[in-house]
Design a protein around this motif. Structure first.
Motif, PDB file in Angstrom:
ATOM      1  N   ARG A   1       0.972  -1.300   0.050  1.00  0.00           N
ATOM      2  CA  ARG A   1      -0.051  -0.077   0.061  1.00  0.00           C
ATOM      3  C   ARG A   1       0.958   1.325  -0.076  1.00  0.00           C
ATOM      4  NH1 ARG A   1      -2.356  -2.904   4.101  1.00  0.00           N
ATOM      5  NH2 ARG A   1      -2.004  -1.279   5.899  1.00  0.00           N
TER       6      ARG A   1
ATOM      7  N   HIS B   1      -7.226   5.982   2.677  1.00  0.00           N
ATOM      8  CA  HIS B   1      -5.909   5.573   3.583  1.00  0.00           C
ATOM      9  C   HIS B   1      -5.467   6.409   4.386  1.00  0.00           C
ATOM     10  CE1 HIS B   1      -5.627   1.996   0.911  1.00  0.00           C
ATOM     11  NE2 HIS B   1      -6.074   2.641   0.024  1.00  0.00           N
TER      12      HIS B   1
ATOM     13  N   ASP C   1      -6.047   4.750   7.428  1.00  0.00           N
ATOM     14  CA  ASP C   1      -5.252   3.280   7.477  1.00  0.00           C
ATOM     15  C   ASP C   1      -4.712   2.763   8.801  1.00  0.00           C
ATOM     16  OD1 ASP C   1      -4.254   1.429   4.939  1.00  0.00           O
ATOM     17  OD2 ASP C   1      -2.937   1.251   6.626  1.00  0.00           O
TER      18      ASP C   1
END
Length: 147
Positions: A37, A67, A70
């Motif tokens: 990621r 994100h 995240d």
């Protein structure tokens, strides 16, 4: 593999870039492996020149924004970096668009003023006046009593 796509991007055709880059990065951003990621977010920044401002607003940022929450701190930090970088560019584009719009409005206003000066806007008044004159004379004739 996603890092490879980022490095090969300059050598791809415009069509290939549009079909390949963002979908590949988006898939990588969904990977449960944190370094994947993170690499995807960094690759998005590295390839920012290949995205139009419209694509950034409509496609890139909607993929990146989740994100910012995240589970991994480094992914969140990189996501905010991506968002901040793209927002600077979007603000500049928005200012440019506002300036262009103001120039178009100014040019349009000048064009209308020029037409008004030549009598284009006042030519409708006499014709509408004649309609009113005709209506009032018709109204006056219809209200007279008949014997």
């Amino acid at each position: 593999r996603r890092i490879f796509i980022g490095k090969v991007a300059p050598h791809l055709t415009e069509t290939s870039r549009q079909k390949l880059i963002l979908p590949a990065f988006t898939r990588s951003m969904k990977d449960p492996f944190t370094p994947c990621r993170l690499a995807a977010l960094r690759a998005v920044i590295a390839c920012k020149e290949y995205f139009s401002q419209k694509e950034v607003a409509e496609k890139v940022l909607p993929c990146v924004i989740p994100h910012t929450l995240d589970g991994a701190n480094e992914v969140r930090a990189e996501a905010f970096n991506v968002v901040d970088t793209f927002l600077v560019n979007l603000r500049e584009e928005s200012k440019r668009m506002a300036k262009d719009e103001a120039e178009r409005m100014s040019a349009a206003t000048c064009g209308i003023g020029a037409e008004g000066g030549t009598g284009g806007a006042t030519s409708a008044a006499p014709s509408s006046g004649s309609y009113l004159t005709g209506i009032s004379s018709w109204m006056g004739s219809s209200t007279e009593p008949t014997a």
